[in-house]
Write a protein that holds these residues in place. Sequence first.
Motif, PDB file in Angstrom:
ATOM      1  N   ALA A  89       0.826  -1.376  -0.021  1.00  0.00           N
ATOM      2  CA  ALA A  89       0.411  -0.296  -0.103  1.00  0.00           C
ATOM      3  C   ALA A  89       0.898   1.604  -0.230  1.00  0.00           C
ATOM      4  N   VAL A  90       1.944   0.800   0.724  1.00  0.00           N
ATOM      5  CA  VAL A  90       2.561   3.170   0.564  1.00  0.00           C
ATOM      6  C   VAL A  90       3.429   2.820  -0.488  1.00  0.00           C
ATOM      7  N   GLY A  91       4.272   1.482  -1.028  1.00  0.00           N
ATOM      8  CA  GLY A  91       5.221   1.412  -1.622  1.00  0.00           C
ATOM      9  C   GLY A  91       6.027   1.624  -2.174  1.00  0.00           C
ATOM     10  N   VAL A  92       6.093  -0.127  -0.623  1.00  0.00           N
ATOM     11  CA  VAL A  92       7.632  -0.272  -0.017  1.00  0.00           C
ATOM     12  C   VAL A  92       8.299  -1.360  -1.485  1.00  0.00           C
ATOM     13  N   GLY A  93       9.394  -1.016  -2.084  1.00  0.00           N
ATOM     14  CA  GLY A  93       9.807  -1.908  -3.052  1.00  0.00           C
ATOM     15  C   GLY A  93       9.960  -0.783  -4.457  1.00  0.00           C
ATOM     16  N   ARG A  94       9.425   0.314  -4.120  1.00  0.00           N
ATOM     17  CA  ARG A  94       9.250   1.208  -5.819  1.00  0.00           C
ATOM     18  C   ARG A  94      10.039   2.224  -5.676  1.00  0.00           C
ATOM     19  N   LYS A  95      11.022   2.397  -4.763  1.00  0.00           N
ATOM     20  CA  LYS A  95      12.295   3.321  -4.467  1.00  0.00           C
ATOM     21  C   LYS A  95      12.895   2.720  -2.797  1.00  0.00           C
ATOM     22  N   PRO A  96      14.263   3.252  -3.402  1.00  0.00           N
ATOM     23  CA  PRO A  96      15.099   3.277  -2.183  1.00  0.00           C
ATOM     24  C   PRO A  96      15.041   3.861  -1.346  1.00  0.00           C
ATOM     25  N   GLY A 118      12.439  -1.644   5.904  1.00  0.00           N
ATOM     26  CA  GLY A 118      13.069  -0.902   4.669  1.00  0.00           C
ATOM     27  C   GLY A 118      12.653   0.717   5.117  1.00  0.00           C
ATOM     28  N   CYS A 119      11.752   1.271   5.435  1.00  0.00           N
ATOM     29  CA  CYS A 119      10.825   2.666   5.413  1.00  0.00           C
ATOM     30  C   CYS A 119      11.758   3.895   6.244  1.00  0.00           C
ATOM     31  N   THR A 120      12.151   4.968   5.519  1.00  0.00           N
ATOM     32  CA  THR A 120      12.131   5.584   6.708  1.00  0.00           C
ATOM     33  C   THR A 120      11.733   6.040   7.404  1.00  0.00           C
ATOM     34  N   VAL A 121      10.792   6.355   8.572  1.00  0.00           N
ATOM     35  CA  VAL A 121       9.429   6.459   9.355  1.00  0.00           C
ATOM     36  C   VAL A 121       9.311   7.895  10.047  1.00  0.00           C
ATOM     37  N   LEU A 171       8.373  17.858   5.251  1.00  0.00           N
ATOM     38  CA  LEU A 171       7.787  17.013   4.536  1.00  0.00           C
ATOM     39  C   LEU A 171       8.911  16.631   2.949  1.00  0.00           C
ATOM     40  N   ALA A 172      10.007  17.381   3.168  1.00  0.00           N
ATOM     41  CA  ALA A 172      10.718  16.869   2.010  1.00  0.00           C
ATOM     42  C   ALA A 172      10.713  15.579   1.349  1.00  0.00           C
ATOM     43  N   ALA A 173      10.700  15.132   2.430  1.00  0.00           N
ATOM     44  CA  ALA A 173      11.543  13.487   2.256  1.00  0.00           C
ATOM     45  C   ALA A 173      10.831  12.853   2.568  1.00  0.00           C
ATOM     46  N   ILE A 174       9.923  12.974   2.382  1.00  0.00           N
ATOM     47  CA  ILE A 174       7.919  12.186   2.214  1.00  0.00           C
ATOM     48  C   ILE A 174       7.803  11.495   0.974  1.00  0.00           C
ATOM     49  N   ASP A 175       7.520  10.530   0.309  1.00  0.00           N
ATOM     50  CA  ASP A 175       6.858  10.180  -0.471  1.00  0.00           C
ATOM     51  C   ASP A 175       5.554   9.585  -0.105  1.00  0.00           C
ATOM     52  N   THR A 176       5.519   8.864   1.018  1.00  0.00           N
ATOM     53  CA  THR A 176       4.154   8.452   1.444  1.00  0.00           C
ATOM     54  C   THR A 176       3.683   9.179   2.827  1.00  0.00           C
ATOM     55  N   ILE A 177       2.477   9.543   2.760  1.00  0.00           N
ATOM     56  CA  ILE A 177       1.440   9.436   4.335  1.00  0.00           C
ATOM     57  C   ILE A 177       0.323   8.340   3.946  1.00  0.00           C
ATOM     58  N   TYR A 178       0.888   8.293   5.472  1.00  0.00           N
ATOM     59  CA  TYR A 178       0.206   7.624   6.201  1.00  0.00           C
ATOM     60  C   TYR A 178      -1.389   7.589   7.556  1.00  0.00           C
ATOM     61  N   LEU A 179      -2.748   7.232   6.987  1.00  0.00           N
ATOM     62  CA  LEU A 179      -2.683   7.688   8.053  1.00  0.00           C
ATOM     63  C   LEU A 179      -4.024   6.420   8.569  1.00  0.00           C
ATOM     64  N   PHE A 262       6.401   7.625  -8.098  1.00  0.00           N
ATOM     65  CA  PHE A 262       7.719   7.864  -6.736  1.00  0.00           C
ATOM     66  C   PHE A 262       9.063   8.160  -8.231  1.00  0.00           C
ATOM     67  N   THR A 263       9.971   9.052  -7.431  1.00  0.00           N
ATOM     68  CA  THR A 263      11.107   9.606  -7.704  1.00  0.00           C
ATOM     69  C   THR A 263      12.078   8.581  -7.228  1.00  0.00           C
ATOM     70  N   ASP A 264      13.083   8.586  -8.382  1.00  0.00           N
ATOM     71  CA  ASP A 264      14.392   7.763  -7.588  1.00  0.00           C
ATOM     72  C   ASP A 264      14.063   6.310  -7.691  1.00  0.00           C
ATOM     73  N   CYS A 265      12.925   5.413  -9.075  1.00  0.00           N
ATOM     74  CA  CYS A 265      12.698   4.081  -8.779  1.00  0.00           C
ATOM     75  C   CYS A 265      14.082   3.486  -9.627  1.00  0.00           C
ATOM     76  N   ALA A 266      13.701   2.727  -8.990  1.00  0.00           N
ATOM     77  CA  ALA A 266      14.520   1.159  -9.258  1.00  0.00           C
ATOM     78  C   ALA A 266      14.187   1.339 -10.698  1.00  0.00           C
ATOM     79  N   PRO A 267      15.420   0.680 -12.149  1.00  0.00           N
ATOM     80  CA  PRO A 267      14.948   0.102 -12.507  1.00  0.00           C
ATOM     81  C   PRO A 267      14.222  -0.372 -13.202  1.00  0.00           C
ATOM     82  N   GLY A 268      13.264   0.271 -14.619  1.00  0.00           N
ATOM     83  CA  GLY A 268      12.015  -0.960 -14.827  1.00  0.00           C
ATOM     84  C   GLY A 268      10.692  -0.811 -14.371  1.00  0.00           C
TER      85      GLY A 268
END
Length: 277
Positions: A89-96, A118-121, A171-179, A262-268
């Motif tokens: 749901a939050v996008g784990v694996g879609r960017k480092p 592996g997320c920074t929370v 908020l600059a380093a936040i990719d996903t907001i979880y509620l 997402f920015t900085d996504c893994a190749p492919g």
Amino acid sequence: MPATLALLASATTDSHAAAALAKRLGLELLPGPSAEVPAGLDALLLLDGDALSLHQTGPRAPGPVSVDFGSAAMRHRRKGGQNELLGRAVGVGRKPRLGVLDATAGLGRDSFVLADLGCTVLLCERVAVMAALLEYGLARARRDADPWLVATSARMSLQQGDARDLAPAELAAIDTIYLDPMFPPRGKSAAVKKDMALFQRLLETDGDEADSDRLLLWALGQAVARVVVKRPLKAPCLAGRKPSHQLRGKAVRFDVYVLSAFTDCAPGDPGRETGGG
């Protein structure tokens, strides 16, 4: 009616720290470990060295509540299938180094799972007592002898207050907001558990559901890739906003609002989901 609390030190050696904490939280400090619990008190916040726990008063009260990320229950949860749904749901694996804001941190259990994935929370909790429980729980995890616990908690940071008051730089380093707003009151056929009833009173605000709606609308206005809301399976969508897609488990679902790639996504990796879950 909001819950009434007081703070108690477990030993005289904790008295100084307890006095400082009681002042910070605006709570009455009971005079000594053997103090009599005043009538009408809903719960006690007990400081015992580096541990902080919440004890509900009254007959047949549930056991104490604390934040213990190294508990057997949390270690067991590492193997749970629900973690996969939350991660997807939050996008784990879609960017480092995915950055997640848990805007309604509560006891931090979902935040810890995300950090373990592996997320920074960044955890935000506006109820001061809950934030204090998180603060002590995180501190204990970071001092633990278990390298896994230390490494996972190092990916978590806590800020007491309303997430809507965060500065743009935070908020600059936040990719996903979880509620994860407090679940709506249950009907008469299923009474709320006693510990959850206490938390509902601790978290009580004017118009809880309306405030959750406003929180979602705020989140959707931020420059993030997605917003995720945890809901009971049959609960309506917050603010009447239909999500891009839903991920459904046995007891809860995750409403996923995809706002951008997402920015900085893994190749492919396209970095975006458009529906279906």
